[in-house]
Design an enzyme around this catalytic site. Sequence first.
Site, PDB file in Angstrom:
ATOM      1  N   ARG A  44       0.449  -0.734  -0.214  1.00  0.00           N
ATOM      2  CA  ARG A  44       0.056  -0.461   0.740  1.00  0.00           C
ATOM      3  C   ARG A  44       0.787   1.472  -0.263  1.00  0.00           C
ATOM      4  NH1 ARG A  44      -3.735  -2.114   4.840  1.00  0.00           N
ATOM      5  NH2 ARG A  44      -2.523  -3.951   5.079  1.00  0.00           N
ATOM      6  N   GLY A  45       1.789   1.297   0.701  1.00  0.00           N
ATOM      7  CA  GLY A  45       2.914   2.381   0.733  1.00  0.00           C
ATOM      8  C   GLY A  45       3.381   3.352  -0.136  1.00  0.00           C
ATOM      9  N   GLU A 100       7.698   2.321  -6.420  1.00  0.00           N
ATOM     10  CA  GLU A 100       7.920   1.744  -4.977  1.00  0.00           C
ATOM     11  C   GLU A 100       8.103   2.636  -3.967  1.00  0.00           C
ATOM     12  OE1 GLU A 100       7.256  -0.181  -2.726  1.00  0.00           O
ATOM     13  OE2 GLU A 100       9.128  -1.877  -2.050  1.00  0.00           O
ATOM     14  N   ASP A 101       7.408   2.767  -2.572  1.00  0.00           N
ATOM     15  CA  ASP A 101       7.829   3.942  -1.957  1.00  0.00           C
ATOM     16  C   ASP A 101       9.141   3.682  -1.390  1.00  0.00           C
ATOM     17  OD1 ASP A 101       7.421   1.226  -0.674  1.00  0.00           O
ATOM     18  OD2 ASP A 101       6.180   1.322   0.832  1.00  0.00           O
ATOM     19  N   ASP A 104      14.407  -1.319   0.961  1.00  0.00           N
ATOM     20  CA  ASP A 104      15.033  -1.274   2.462  1.00  0.00           C
ATOM     21  C   ASP A 104      15.706  -2.352   1.610  1.00  0.00           C
ATOM     22  OD1 ASP A 104      15.064  -1.001   4.859  1.00  0.00           O
ATOM     23  OD2 ASP A 104      13.994  -2.532   5.722  1.00  0.00           O
ATOM     24  N   ASP A 160       4.184   3.516   6.255  1.00  0.00           N
ATOM     25  CA  ASP A 160       3.311   3.545   7.401  1.00  0.00           C
ATOM     26  C   ASP A 160       4.342   2.204   8.486  1.00  0.00           C
ATOM     27  OD1 ASP A 160       3.085   0.344   6.149  1.00  0.00           O
ATOM     28  OD2 ASP A 160       2.282  -0.087   7.819  1.00  0.00           O
ATOM     29  N   ARG A 166       0.512   6.653   7.301  1.00  0.00           N
ATOM     30  CA  ARG A 166       0.543   7.443   5.945  1.00  0.00           C
ATOM     31  C   ARG A 166      -0.373   8.275   5.339  1.00  0.00           C
ATOM     32  NH1 ARG A 166       1.399   1.747   3.458  1.00  0.00           N
ATOM     33  NH2 ARG A 166       0.063   0.623   5.545  1.00  0.00           N
TER      34      ARG A 166
END
Length: 177
Positions: A44-45, A100-101, A104, A160, A166
């Site tokens: 959801r990011g 993509e948010d 990592d 989040d 968010r």
Amino acid sequence: MTQAYVIDEMISAKSIAARIEALASEIKTTFADTDKLVVVGLLRGSFVFIADLVRELDLNVEVDFLEASSYGDGMESSREVRILKDLRGEIGGRDVLVVEDIVDTGFTLSHVMRLLSSRNPKRLETIALLDKPSRRETDIRATWTGFEIPDEFVVGYGIDYAQRNRNLPYIGKVRFT
Ligand code: IMP
Ligand code: MG
């Protein structure tokens, strides 16, 4: 349950907007000859980022979403990626941009890229708003990156912590109190 924390602003809404404008102009150049660009948001990011990004792209775009899970509700990647919701549309022979948010460890993006490449798109590129290079455990790199950040846990602008924060208009780092 999450421990008490405060959020310190790291990247302002204004800097994000300026960066997105610059990235969009590079993306428009790269995909200048496309008849239709399929922009794939990873849920959801990326929902806030993709909304702002597509409004800066004056290209013919189709928006689709894919949901992959890796994190659960914690702060550590599970390293095991599952597809919870697949695309609605076909991408074979199409120009595709994956949004993509944050990258990592890189497991999520690697997994998604393997899956989408296997469908033979004409061109497959990626954009990540944030990148934490020091955390990488795979050799994936997004085509475009908004901001490289240190190894901090961040929230806001779609991102989040245990499904909270968010809706912050900026990127902030989580500091436990
Ligand atoms: P990776 O598979 O380890 O690269 O993780 C990617 C996903 O983990 C991102 O799409 C985010 O959803 C989540 N993630 C990574 N870092 C953070 C963070 O600092 N805050 C919130 N979510 C994060
Ligand atoms: Mg994500």
